[in-house]
Design an enzyme around this catalytic site. Structure first.
Site, PDB file in Angstrom:
ATOM      1  N   THR A 107      24.701  59.115  66.789  1.00  0.00           N
ATOM      2  CA  THR A 107      25.995  59.709  67.141  1.00  0.00           C
ATOM      3  C   THR A 107      25.915  60.673  68.326  1.00  0.00           C
ATOM      4  OG1 THR A 107      25.617  61.590  65.686  1.00  0.00           O
ATOM      5  CG2 THR A 107      26.651  59.657  64.693  1.00  0.00           C
ATOM      6  N   ASP A 199      12.868  63.163  77.344  1.00  0.00           N
ATOM      7  CA  ASP A 199      13.136  64.067  76.221  1.00  0.00           C
ATOM      8  C   ASP A 199      12.188  65.260  76.324  1.00  0.00           C
ATOM      9  OD1 ASP A 199      14.055  63.748  72.865  1.00  0.00           O
ATOM     10  OD2 ASP A 199      12.716  65.315  73.578  1.00  0.00           O
TER      11      ASP A 199
HETATM   12  C1  PRP Z   1      17.481  67.744  73.063  1.00  0.00           C
HETATM   13  C2  PRP Z   1      17.522  68.984  73.933  1.00  0.00           C
HETATM   14  C3  PRP Z   1      18.762  69.696  73.464  1.00  0.00           C
HETATM   15  C4  PRP Z   1      19.682  68.552  73.124  1.00  0.00           C
HETATM   16  C5  PRP Z   1      20.614  68.329  74.284  1.00  0.00           C
HETATM   17  O1  PRP Z   1      16.940  68.059  71.822  1.00  0.00           O
HETATM   18  O2  PRP Z   1      16.372  69.781  73.876  1.00  0.00           O
HETATM   19  O3  PRP Z   1      18.556  70.521  72.335  1.00  0.00           O
HETATM   20  O4  PRP Z   1      18.861  67.380  72.930  1.00  0.00           O
HETATM   21  O5  PRP Z   1      21.548  67.343  73.965  1.00  0.00           O
HETATM   22  P1  PRP Z   1      23.085  67.674  73.729  1.00  0.00           P
HETATM   23  O6  PRP Z   1      23.525  68.585  74.841  1.00  0.00           O
HETATM   24  O7  PRP Z   1      23.715  66.310  73.819  1.00  0.00           O
HETATM   25  O8  PRP Z   1      23.256  68.301  72.382  1.00  0.00           O
HETATM   26  P2  PRP Z   1      16.591  66.960  70.712  1.00  0.00           P
HETATM   27  O9  PRP Z   1      17.760  66.664  69.855  1.00  0.00           O
HETATM   28  O10 PRP Z   1      15.956  65.782  71.392  1.00  0.00           O
HETATM   29  O11 PRP Z   1      15.555  67.710  69.788  1.00  0.00           O
HETATM   30  P3  PRP Z   1      14.046  68.172  70.088  1.00  0.00           P
HETATM   31  O12 PRP Z   1      14.130  69.381  70.991  1.00  0.00           O
HETATM   32  O13 PRP Z   1      13.534  68.494  68.745  1.00  0.00           O
HETATM   33  O14 PRP Z   1      13.332  67.021  70.758  1.00  0.00           O
END
Ligand code: PRP
Length: 209
Positions: A107, A199
């Protein structure tokens, strides 16, 4: 959100290039995150209040400065952890309040899995740390959490941001500041930043599978 502050500096461009390069190792990636975080910190801390303090140099008495506000660093797990140490180097008296959020792969919506903010006594200034602002879902949830805690002065530090996330934050949080190294072109169909850097969490922690 106020208009974003985008760093315009040759060192930012060079360290960002290392960060984006798929050949960059995790060790080098962490190093570049640290360096860019320091440059972001310089930008984001410019307006911090100070108060006078009397000191004695080896030569004579003088009036110096000390930070006047209670400052909180708020890394968004996991990737935000990579930005904590450089911030602590510059503001060693900061409190660190972790927020655990991950983006659901289906999502692209943020899921909260860790928050230990106390019910009262919020920090006066919070620096939200996350290398990436993509859809803005994670940043929005983090800022909402901090506003509910009672923090009125919130500054986001994001190394790389997408226009979509900036638009969302600007609309929903007019009072928040964003400092970013770069605004990329767009999000792709998987909500990844293009051209981006992949990522950040996986590259910092060497967990690319
Ligand atoms: C990534 C990143 C942010 C988020 C950005 O984290 O570090 O927190 O996604 O995306 P958004 O602006 O669409 O919310 P991720 O969910 O990959 O988690 P991680 O840091 O544990 O890899």
């Amino acid at each position: 959100m106020k208009p974003p502050v985008v760093l315009d500096h040759p060192l930012v461009d060079c360290h960002l290039t290392v960060l984006r390069d798929r050949e960059t190792t995790s060790a080098e990636f962490r190093q570049s995150v640290r360096r860019l975080s320091m440059l972001l910190a310089h930008s984001a801390t410019g307006g911090l209040a100070t108060s006078d303090v009397q000191i004695q140099t080896p030569i004579q008495a003088m009036t110096g400065k000390t930070l006047a506000s209670r400052i909180g660093l708020v890394p968004i797990l996991r990737a935000g952890i990579g930005m904590v140490e450089p911030m602590l180097d510059l503001i060693p008296t900061s409190e660190v309040w972790h927020l655990g959020l991950y983006r659901d792969e289906e999502t692209a919506k943020p899921v909260s899995y860790y928050s230990k903010l106390p019910e009262s006594s919020p920090v006066e200034v919070a620096f939200v740390l996350d290398p990436m602002l993509a859809t803005g879902g994670s940043a929005a949830l983090a800022c909402e959490t901090l506003l509910n805690w009672g923090v009125s002065n919130i500054k986001m530090l994001s190394i790389i941001s997408a226009p979509e996330g900036i638009d969302r934050m600007t609309t929903e949080f007019p009072q928040i500041e964003l400092h970013t190294c770069v605004i990329d072109e767009r999000l792709n169909e998987d909500a990844f930043i293009v051209p981006g850097l992949g990522d950040a969490g996986d590259r910092i922690f060497n967990t690319i599978t």
